[in-house]
Design a protein around this motif. Structure first.
Motif, PDB file in Angstrom:
ATOM      1  N   ARG A 275       0.832  -1.207   0.000  1.00  0.00           N
ATOM      2  CA  ARG A 275       0.000   0.000   0.000  1.00  0.00           C
ATOM      3  C   ARG A 275       0.869   1.262   0.000  1.00  0.00           C
ATOM      4  O   ARG A 275       0.623   2.208  -0.765  1.00  0.00           O
ATOM      5  N   LEU A 276       1.877   1.261   0.843  1.00  0.00           N
ATOM      6  CA  LEU A 276       2.744   2.443   0.914  1.00  0.00           C
ATOM      7  C   LEU A 276       3.639   2.545  -0.314  1.00  0.00           C
ATOM      8  O   LEU A 276       3.992   3.650  -0.738  1.00  0.00           O
ATOM      9  N   ARG A 371      -1.425   0.199  20.582  1.00  0.00           N
ATOM     10  CA  ARG A 371      -1.289   1.657  20.595  1.00  0.00           C
ATOM     11  C   ARG A 371      -1.272   2.214  19.173  1.00  0.00           C
ATOM     12  O   ARG A 371      -1.778   3.311  18.919  1.00  0.00           O
ATOM     13  N   ASP A 372      -0.675   1.460  18.236  1.00  0.00           N
ATOM     14  CA  ASP A 372      -0.646   1.919  16.846  1.00  0.00           C
ATOM     15  C   ASP A 372      -2.056   1.986  16.255  1.00  0.00           C
ATOM     16  O   ASP A 372      -2.392   2.910  15.505  1.00  0.00           O
ATOM     17  N   MET A 445       5.476  -7.233  10.937  1.00  0.00           N
ATOM     18  CA  MET A 445       5.003  -5.961  11.484  1.00  0.00           C
ATOM     19  C   MET A 445       5.017  -4.867  10.418  1.00  0.00           C
ATOM     20  O   MET A 445       4.185  -3.955  10.444  1.00  0.00           O
ATOM     21  N   ALA A 446       5.938  -4.943   9.461  1.00  0.00           N
ATOM     22  CA  ALA A 446       5.938  -3.990   8.349  1.00  0.00           C
ATOM     23  C   ALA A 446       4.659  -4.161   7.525  1.00  0.00           C
ATOM     24  O   ALA A 446       4.006  -3.170   7.149  1.00  0.00           O
ATOM     25  N   TYR A 447       4.297  -5.399   7.256  1.00  0.00           N
ATOM     26  CA  TYR A 447       3.082  -5.684   6.485  1.00  0.00           C
ATOM     27  C   TYR A 447       1.834  -5.229   7.259  1.00  0.00           C
ATOM     28  O   TYR A 447       0.880  -4.694   6.677  1.00  0.00           O
ATOM     29  N   ILE A 452      -2.526  -0.682   8.034  1.00  0.00           N
ATOM     30  CA  ILE A 452      -3.108   0.388   8.858  1.00  0.00           C
ATOM     31  C   ILE A 452      -2.910   1.753   8.195  1.00  0.00           C
ATOM     32  O   ILE A 452      -3.862   2.536   8.030  1.00  0.00           O
ATOM     33  N   ILE A 453      -1.670   2.050   7.807  1.00  0.00           N
ATOM     34  CA  ILE A 453      -1.367   3.370   7.250  1.00  0.00           C
ATOM     35  C   ILE A 453      -1.937   3.507   5.849  1.00  0.00           C
ATOM     36  O   ILE A 453      -2.430   4.579   5.463  1.00  0.00           O
ATOM     37  N   GLY A 454      -1.885   2.430   5.077  1.00  0.00           N
ATOM     38  CA  GLY A 454      -2.458   2.466   3.735  1.00  0.00           C
ATOM     39  C   GLY A 454      -3.945   2.780   3.764  1.00  0.00           C
ATOM     40  O   GLY A 454      -4.444   3.595   2.963  1.00  0.00           O
ATOM     41  N   ASN A 455      -4.686   2.159   4.679  1.00  0.00           N
ATOM     42  CA  ASN A 455      -6.120   2.443   4.818  1.00  0.00           C
ATOM     43  C   ASN A 455      -6.352   3.895   5.237  1.00  0.00           C
ATOM     44  O   ASN A 455      -7.287   4.551   4.749  1.00  0.00           O
ATOM     45  N   LEU A 456      -5.510   4.388   6.121  1.00  0.00           N
ATOM     46  CA  LEU A 456      -5.649   5.774   6.581  1.00  0.00           C
ATOM     47  C   LEU A 456      -5.463   6.761   5.427  1.00  0.00           C
ATOM     48  O   LEU A 456      -6.259   7.698   5.259  1.00  0.00           O
TER      49      LEU A 456
END
Length: 619
Positions: A275-276, A371-372, A445-447, A452-456
């Motif tokens: 995603r990123l 927390r992430d 954890m990278a995946y 998470i960030i890609g969806n954001l």
């Protein structure tokens, strides 16, 4: 045992203490071989007699520190055998555990217990800085109990020896150890005079080790020429930052900075972070980007100040705020900080974000992955609550899952790569460890973060927020997996590319997508944002040692910083370390000692000029 039987001869107690701590010295010497394993082979070949004499004398000395500072004073005050036994067992157990822990710290990071480590261990939210599994804590308690039991037995044996043996054996042992100690000290003094670079590496491998250096004495009497001293006073200086008032225009773009703790470019691809990677294709991607540090504290400092971390102590003491954060304040930006781990440890809330500590929205959760998730939801809520005519915002999203590498226990989580480890087993890592399990945790954890960030980012685009926002994706520093075969894992250990190079993506809808391969660094972030967002007309040298990210002018070197010193890395990757103990170490890009390489005095002068550039000039 009756109370009267506990009151014994002070002379016998002292003899028992010597025997007891000699027995502990054997344990310390066994432990020393763990440190010895990190001494480079070329250093062993160059200075074997110095190495082994220092090893013996130094670790025996460390074993006897509790004897001189705890046991002897107690024996002078009381002649109670039981009390002496408890104190001897307790202080020896604690000292052994301290050095066992120190050996693991050194194996990962190549520095020993120091003020920075203690500050983090005793500081607020230390459990987020050193995130460990419950199994590690149970193991530590079991080791303490076992050691204390064995130490108690050892004292009983030592006392029986003290009752029977005379002092001639002790005199002989002490005489031998003193001779070995004297040889090690004189060898080091001679080696320093001869500029033996291997000795610096040897000494740094042993904890709290500072052998004799007679250069100052020898140069004062004219026996040798005065030698160059690498000294920088890292605290107590008056700053001159910025050099001139900032002249800016009104900023209209939002700024979103997404920082992943311990992000190595090796996982930034279409397989591990699809995603990123797709987002990067629409952005400006910098493929040869370095952090200013191998650690979080000064890595973040280099992003927001555009300055090396040597300024940290003075800027924290004097509550200096980054010009970037000041400009957000002057222009009435809505500043919101969303960290996963606490900003109090390391104390970024007293330095980088001193003026915005009350705008830090702490994320709840016992594990980094929780927390992430929560910090992402907190940011979503913030975006959703903003009215259409809201003022521009600056937000930092600081993710921690790549640092902790503890996989989610959520039933919806499906690991991409198999690993036999449920947590990063740092206690098993050395230069011979197969990195597969450790690295697979990291890739998982990278995946996970990519999702998470890609969806954001997709949500921000769907809401129409993305086009009005400058987005930065990067890491505070990188993460090593024993890439050089020297036993380095994680970060904070060296200035190789494996611990400094991080991904860097810069998205601005006004700029065409592009890839850059020139050498960029975190110091360039502030000048770029100041120019792109605020149209600042000042030269970047007024407030940073960096330049625009898109300035492709070649760099000869970059200055870097860590908890234990600073240094510079030149274009071929050669590393020059300057430690705060005033020593210097010259390595190649693979961390081998550059024995015959001339000292680069020109780059050193440029480095010192960078260090002093934002301090007030003395009359």
């Amino acid at each position: 045992m009756q109370a009267s039987e506990n009151v014994v001869s002070r002379r016998t107690l002292l003899k028992a203490g010597v025997y007891f701590f000699l027995m502990n010295a054997v344990l310390f010497l066994i432990l020393s071989f763990r440190y010895l394993s990190f001494v480079p082979e070329d250093a062993r070949a160059d200075s074997p007699f110095f190495l082994y004499s220092l090893q013996i004398s130094h670790f025996v000395f460390l074993a006897f520190l509790p004897f001189f500072f705890a046991y002897v004073p107690l024996t002078i005050l009381t002649k109670n055998k039981r009390t002496s036994s408890i104190v001897a067992a307790t202080v020896s157990t604690i000292s052994l555990i301290v050095f066992v822990v120190d050996s693991y710290i050194f194996s990962l990071y190549r520095f020993h217990f120091n003020k920075s480590v203690i500050d983090q261990l005793l500081g607020p939210d230390a459990d987020q800085v050193f995130e460990m599994s419950v199994a590690i804590y149970f193991l530590a308690l079991a080791i303490f109990a076992l050691l204390f039991f064995l130490e108690t037995l050892a004292f009983k044996i030592s006392y029986k020896w003290a009752e029977k043996a005379d002092l001639r054996l002790l005199y002989g042992i002490c005489t031998f150890l003193c001779a070995v100690f004297l040889f090690a000290q004189l060898s080091h003094a001679y080696g320093v005079v001869k500029n033996n670079r291997y000795m610096v590496g040897i000494v740094r491998c042993f904890p709290f080790c500072s052998p004799l250096n007679a250069n100052k004495l020898l140069s004062s009497v004219g026996i040798i020429e005065p030698m160059q001293s690498f000294h920088f006073k890292s605290q107590g200086n008056t700053y001159n930052y910025p050099k001139n008032p900032i002249v800016a225009q009104k900023g209209e773009k939002n700024v979103l900075m997404i920082v992943l703790d311990s992000w190595n470019p090796i996982v930034f691809d279409s397989i591990n972070m699809p995603r990123l990677s797709e987002f990067a294709k629409r952005s400006q991607r910098f493929n040869h980007h370095y952090s200013g540090s191998n650690g979080t504290r000064t890595g973040v400092f280099s992003i927001f100040f555009g300055l090396p971390g040597v300024y940290w102590a003075d800027f924290e003491d004097q509550r200096v705020s980054p010009v970037l954060m000041d400009e957000f304040g002057k222009q009435n930006y809505d500043v919101r900080l969303f960290p996963s781990a606490s900003l109090r440890n390391p104390p970024l809330d007293k330095n980088v974000f001193a003026k915005y500590a009350d705008q830090c929205f702490a994320s709840k959760g016992s594990q980094a992955w929780e927390r992430d998730v929560n910090l992402t939801n907190n940011f979503r809520s913030f975006i959703a609550s903003r009215p259409a005519d809201a003022r521009p915002f600056f937000s930092l999203l600081f993710y921690d899952s790549l640092h902790s590498m503890i996989e989610p226990s959520d039933s919806s989580y499906k690991p991409k790569y198999p690993s036999e480890w449920s947590y990063p087993k740092y206690e098993l890592l050395d230069k011979n460890t197969d990195p597969t399990n450790f690295f697979n945790l990291y890739r998982n954890m990278a995946y996970y973060l990519d999702g998470i960030i890609g969806n954001l980012l997709a949500d921000l685009e769907a809401k129409g927020v993305l086009d009005s926002t400058v987005v930065i994706l990067t890491g505070d520093h990188s993460q090593e997996f024993n890439n050089n075969g020297k036993g380095f894992w994680g970060h904070n250990g060296n200035y190789s590319a494996y611990q400094l190079q991080v991904p860097f993506v810069y998205y601005d809808s006004r700029l065409a997508a592009a890839e850059y391969d020139h050498w960029s660094i975190h110091y360039d972030v502030v000048p770029t944002l100041m120019q792109d967002v605020f149209g600042v007309s000042n030269p970047s040298s007024d407030y940073s040692i960096g330049k625009s990210l898109r300035d492709t002018t070649p760099r000869d070197f970059v200055m870097v910083d860590s908890y234990i010193g600073y240094g510079f890395v030149d274009e071929p990757g050669n590393i020059t370390n300057f430690y705060y103990d005033h020593t210097c170490e010259m390595l190649d890009k693979n961390l081998n000692v550059r024995r015959d390489a001339p000292f680069d005095s020109l780059t050193y002068a440029k480095t010192m000029a960078l260090i002093n550039d934002f301090y007030a000039k003395r009359p």
